[in-house]
Design a protein around this motif. Sequence first.
Motif, mmCIF file in Angstrom:
data_model
loop_
_atom_site.group_PDB
_atom_site.id
_atom_site.type_symbol
_atom_site.label_atom_id
_atom_site.label_comp_id
_atom_site.label_asym_id
_atom_site.label_seq_id
_atom_site.Cartn_x
_atom_site.Cartn_y
_atom_site.Cartn_z
ATOM 1 N N PRO A 196 3.375 3.430 0.935
ATOM 2 C CA PRO A 196 4.605 3.138 1.605
ATOM 3 C C PRO A 196 5.087 3.246 2.453
ATOM 4 O O PRO A 196 6.128 2.722 3.155
ATOM 5 C CB PRO A 196 5.206 3.210 -0.065
ATOM 6 C CG PRO A 196 4.979 4.320 -0.248
ATOM 7 C CD PRO A 196 3.374 4.317 0.209
ATOM 8 N N ILE A 197 4.860 3.759 3.591
ATOM 9 C CA ILE A 197 5.046 4.241 4.217
ATOM 10 C C ILE A 197 4.561 3.800 5.545
ATOM 11 O O ILE A 197 5.170 3.456 6.974
ATOM 12 C CB ILE A 197 4.417 6.137 4.413
ATOM 13 C CG1 ILE A 197 5.765 7.044 3.911
ATOM 14 C CG2 ILE A 197 5.531 6.706 6.127
ATOM 15 C CD1 ILE A 197 5.708 8.493 3.690
ATOM 16 N N LEU A 198 2.848 3.933 5.982
ATOM 17 C CA LEU A 198 2.002 3.135 6.779
ATOM 18 C C LEU A 198 2.241 1.493 7.660
ATOM 19 O O LEU A 198 2.056 1.384 6.668
ATOM 20 C CB LEU A 198 0.970 4.564 7.255
ATOM 21 C CG LEU A 198 0.891 5.654 7.374
ATOM 22 C CD1 LEU A 198 -0.977 6.209 6.892
ATOM 23 C CD2 LEU A 198 1.404 6.262 8.690
ATOM 24 N N PRO A 199 1.705 1.511 8.419
ATOM 25 C CA PRO A 199 1.446 -0.418 8.518
ATOM 26 C C PRO A 199 -0.075 0.142 8.211
ATOM 27 O O PRO A 199 -0.324 1.231 8.285
ATOM 28 C CB PRO A 199 1.125 -0.204 10.463
ATOM 29 C CG PRO A 199 1.746 1.489 10.654
ATOM 30 C CD PRO A 199 2.423 1.982 9.691
ATOM 31 N N LYS A 200 -0.023 -1.661 8.073
ATOM 32 C CA LYS A 200 -1.649 -1.481 7.698
ATOM 33 C C LYS A 200 -2.873 -1.018 7.958
ATOM 34 O O LYS A 200 -3.793 0.468 7.693
ATOM 35 C CB LYS A 200 -2.099 -3.189 6.933
ATOM 36 C CG LYS A 200 -1.292 -3.698 5.715
ATOM 37 C CD LYS A 200 -1.957 -4.590 5.524
ATOM 38 C CE LYS A 200 -0.662 -5.312 4.615
ATOM 39 N NZ LYS A 200 -1.730 -6.698 4.236
ATOM 40 N N GLY A 201 -2.920 -1.203 9.376
ATOM 41 C CA GLY A 201 -3.774 -0.702 9.889
ATOM 42 C C GLY A 201 -3.781 0.479 9.676
ATOM 43 O O GLY A 201 -5.276 1.147 9.991
ATOM 44 N N LYS A 202 -2.828 1.135 10.518
ATOM 45 C CA LYS A 202 -2.748 2.845 10.243
ATOM 46 C C LYS A 202 -3.102 3.941 8.889
ATOM 47 O O LYS A 202 -3.605 4.452 9.477
ATOM 48 C CB LYS A 202 -1.590 3.827 10.776
ATOM 49 C CG LYS A 202 -1.378 3.358 12.113
ATOM 50 C CD LYS A 202 -0.187 4.175 12.629
ATOM 51 C CE LYS A 202 0.234 4.099 13.779
ATOM 52 N NZ LYS A 202 0.657 5.478 14.381
ATOM 53 N N TYR A 203 -2.979 2.581 7.707
ATOM 54 C CA TYR A 203 -2.918 3.243 6.438
ATOM 55 C C TYR A 203 -4.080 3.487 5.976
ATOM 56 O O TYR A 203 -5.306 3.839 5.600
ATOM 57 C CB TYR A 203 -1.563 1.981 5.102
ATOM 58 C CG TYR A 203 -2.523 2.606 4.001
ATOM 59 C CD1 TYR A 203 -2.302 3.803 3.073
ATOM 60 C CD2 TYR A 203 -3.242 1.566 3.754
ATOM 61 C CE1 TYR A 203 -3.174 3.893 1.836
ATOM 62 C CE2 TYR A 203 -4.112 1.745 1.708
ATOM 63 C CZ TYR A 203 -3.071 2.912 1.648
ATOM 64 O OH TYR A 203 -4.387 3.269 0.431
ATOM 65 N N TYR A 204 -5.270 2.453 6.684
ATOM 66 C CA TYR A 204 -6.585 2.341 5.930
ATOM 67 C C TYR A 204 -7.425 2.995 7.550
ATOM 68 O O TYR A 204 -8.764 3.572 6.678
ATOM 69 C CB TYR A 204 -6.817 0.326 6.060
ATOM 70 C CG TYR A 204 -6.817 -0.417 5.151
ATOM 71 C CD1 TYR A 204 -6.958 -0.048 3.911
ATOM 72 C CD2 TYR A 204 -5.837 -1.687 5.368
ATOM 73 C CE1 TYR A 204 -6.369 -0.850 2.292
ATOM 74 C CE2 TYR A 204 -5.374 -2.583 4.208
ATOM 75 C CZ TYR A 204 -5.880 -2.067 3.064
ATOM 76 O OH TYR A 204 -5.444 -2.926 2.103
ATOM 77 N N THR A 205 -7.033 2.923 7.917
ATOM 78 C CA THR A 205 -8.140 3.501 8.788
ATOM 79 C C THR A 205 -7.394 5.126 8.626
ATOM 80 O O THR A 205 -8.708 5.770 8.458
ATOM 81 C CB THR A 205 -6.950 4.389 10.846
ATOM 82 O OG1 THR A 205 -7.152 2.959 10.975
ATOM 83 C CG2 THR A 205 -8.287 4.640 11.392
ATOM 84 N N ALA A 206 -7.055 5.776 8.099
ATOM 85 C CA ALA A 206 -6.387 6.861 7.635
ATOM 86 C C ALA A 206 -7.448 7.460 6.252
ATOM 87 O O ALA A 206 -7.603 8.017 5.702
ATOM 88 C CB ALA A 206 -4.389 7.695 7.843
ATOM 89 N N VAL A 207 -6.915 6.589 5.385
ATOM 90 C CA VAL A 207 -7.707 6.564 3.866
ATOM 91 C C VAL A 207 -9.205 6.370 4.530
ATOM 92 O O VAL A 207 -9.834 7.316 3.710
ATOM 93 C CB VAL A 207 -7.295 5.216 3.309
ATOM 94 C CG1 VAL A 207 -7.799 5.556 1.535
ATOM 95 C CG2 VAL A 207 -5.566 4.975 2.783
ATOM 96 N N GLY A 208 -9.886 6.135 5.405
ATOM 97 C CA GLY A 208 -10.908 5.457 5.763
ATOM 98 C C GLY A 208 -11.301 6.940 6.069
ATOM 99 O O GLY A 208 -12.860 7.340 6.049
#
Length: 878
Positions: free
Chosen positions: A745-757
């Motif tokens: 709920p915090i990060l934008p999609k691009g950064k979210y998937y990059t961080a989780v990845g």
Amino acid sequence: MSFPLPDHLPRQLDVSSNVLSKFDSVTLQSLNSSFASSCKAELDESIRLTKTQIHDRICADSSSFQRQLSSAKSLKERLNALSGHVQTLSVTLSDSKSGLVPVLLEALEAHQSLAQESLDADVLSDSLSHLSECRAQLDALQKLVDTGDLPPAVVACHALNSSLISVPGPLKDALVVSEIQARLRVLSNCVEELLSDAYTKSIIVNPSQVIIKPFVLVPRSLKPLPLSSVLSSISSASLASHLSTLRRDILTHYIECSFDQPTSLTVSTMKDPSGALMHVLGRFPSSPNITDTGSPLANVSTTLDFLHKQLFPTLPSTHKHSFPRSLSKPISTAVLARLLIPGLPSQLEALPAFLRIAHKAVDLEDKYIVGMLDASSEREIKAWVNNVCTHYERQRRSHILDFTRKLIVQSISSSEPTFYAQLSLSQDTPDKVGLAPTDEGDAWGLDDDGQSLNAGSRSAPEEENVWGFDDNLEEEKESQQAKPVEIVEEDPGDAWGWNDEEPVPEEPGQGEDTWDDPWGEEPSLSEVTLAVRTVPVLSQRPSADSAPATQSVSRPTGSTSRHPATSGPITEPYLVSTLAKSIIRTVEDALREGQELSSSGIFSTSPTSTTTPGALIMQSGALVLDLYRAVYPIVAAARLVRPGDVMKFSNNCCWLAEEVGRLVAHERGVLVVKDKLEECKSALQVLADSWYQDGIDKQRTALGDILASAKGFTDTSDQDRYDDCEMAISRVVREIRSAANAWKPILPKGKYYTAVGAIVEVSLQRILENILAIPDIPEVESHKLSELCRILAALEGLFVEDFSESSFVVSYVPSWLKFSYLSELLEASMADLTYLFEEGALVDFGVDELVKLVRALFADTPLRTKTLDKIMGGHPVR
């Protein structure tokens, strides 16, 4: 006895030495008369030779010998005659009756006695004369004191004191001199006391009035004394003390008090009850409703005019300039510290009225402080007023920064309201960011949940919507469709039993869901498996001669893991704290205030000034950003240990960097601070990236510590070791899901998937390294390891948005395919492995890794040797 010669000196042997040597060497038997006779003959011969030599010497020079002999006889006769004459002279000088010396000494003693009597008479005469003069001066002093004539009495005291200092030596310790000195001290103290009393009667200072009497009547005086004579006659130490007290009282009651409270002063001349003339400076409190800020300066002028007319002319020459000069610095300090500096306004509208007061203060300094008190004054008031623009801007900068600091501290004491900002993405965005769906409102799923966005919007003030960040959110609310039914995700860990020992997050149907999808997407495990499974499942191990069970190998391609590009601008929502909005609003207000000050023309640009009006206030906008970067990580240190808050702070810095860029690009009049704002933008972006990366690194470290407890995944055939490994992988899955749940709920999609990845990637790489490092993997352990690897397959659901399309996990987790194939290879036969290698499905594995894996999985057979030779030949080229 002769002096013995040292042994090292040459010796001249004589006859006696030879004889003695012989006696020394003779023995008792050889010592006889013949030996003694020989020694005696030798000595006699030696004596005879010596006499012969003397006689020959005299005969050789007989005339010289006779001359010297006659000279010696003559000297003896003259010496006897001289001794007789000396004896006669001694009797003539030293005879006690007729000798010259006794007679002369007696005459000298008589002359000395007479000279001493004469000197004693002279000293006595001088002492009596000096005592008579001192007594006359003492009587005159006593008469002056009795008649109250104090100024001549002071002069008489000094004269008598000088006389007592210069008394003759014999009188210094005389009792009469001590008595005169004692009476002089008494009279001097009396005169000093009368003069001090006259001063206190002639100059009176109290909180209500200042009274100065030109003449004062002292006790026993026939006529009043002028104030100037009293001040001139009083001792320097006493006068300095009185003037110091006078300066303190005037500054306290009539200078400083005029700035602290409304006061009015009046000057008058009247007579006291005895009829003596006196000049009065009266002080009365004014009405508190009077807001004339120029009245304190008028009071200072009135006070100085009164002192200049009534007091300064009466001061003695020693204090005529020093006392007015001593008032200069305190008055300048009082005007600055009590009027100008505290009265410096914080609003631009109040500056014109303040500047009028400041110019009056400069006029007062020119007329009174410089013209009346101290011509060498440093003109502190004028120097301050000349830089009033700088002082105003520094004060505003201090207020702005203090307000920002309080804003930051207050935001920590309570929960921070938030809002969703939009991250604009360019069309040439990298692939990892290009996975965002076209419809940001629906596909991102912000409105499906409806809680976090609405709560953030409601907590922000109404007026903050003028920024336009919530416009598209309002449109999404109006077009929101019915909320989809939540699908409960089946926990894949239940089938493996790794949730038996540790508590797991509650499911959506159990209250508060810790894995609540903020985008409204809750795919079940079966849906995730059907949508994203791309690796073939080898259900059995065929024999070496049988055909492979799998007829095709599918790998996800770029076209199936990317969303189609859109023609319009792409944006991604991300959560930002309203504190960031308050910070950027403060920056804008500072820039706007600086521009207004510059364009107002209130302050004229000085030719010697290096800055233009408004520049310091505009620069405070950049200082606000610097203050936020410096203070927030410190005061929020306890909060920034949570993964979500770390990413939220990164979002705040990123959003602030974008807003600063907008200010630089679109706001007019920021050229003065453009470079500084550009630096702040770069620093904020670096800070955002560093905190974003730090949040990822913390999770990587935590996951690495968890996987370290698996001890390399060795000996999994033992049930206890298998349970430990299964628990470690289960904890990894939960940690990754927890981090993803906090970041989604915090990060934008691009950064979210990059961080989780990134955190998934580090986990897979660690497991891959551990498994590939095992030198021997029996069949039982291979099945166990495969089961452990399949637990991580549930993480693929984190990279699914639309179940009609394939997963894009490979775009963010480069080792995903390699890890997926590893779980299959652990249970594959030699034929399956060979088939996959020939089809190019194992290109993610290095040749050395495949060789080590084959040697660990299979026994040493000709088939394994053949397979190893084929693998060591390199991957097939297609």
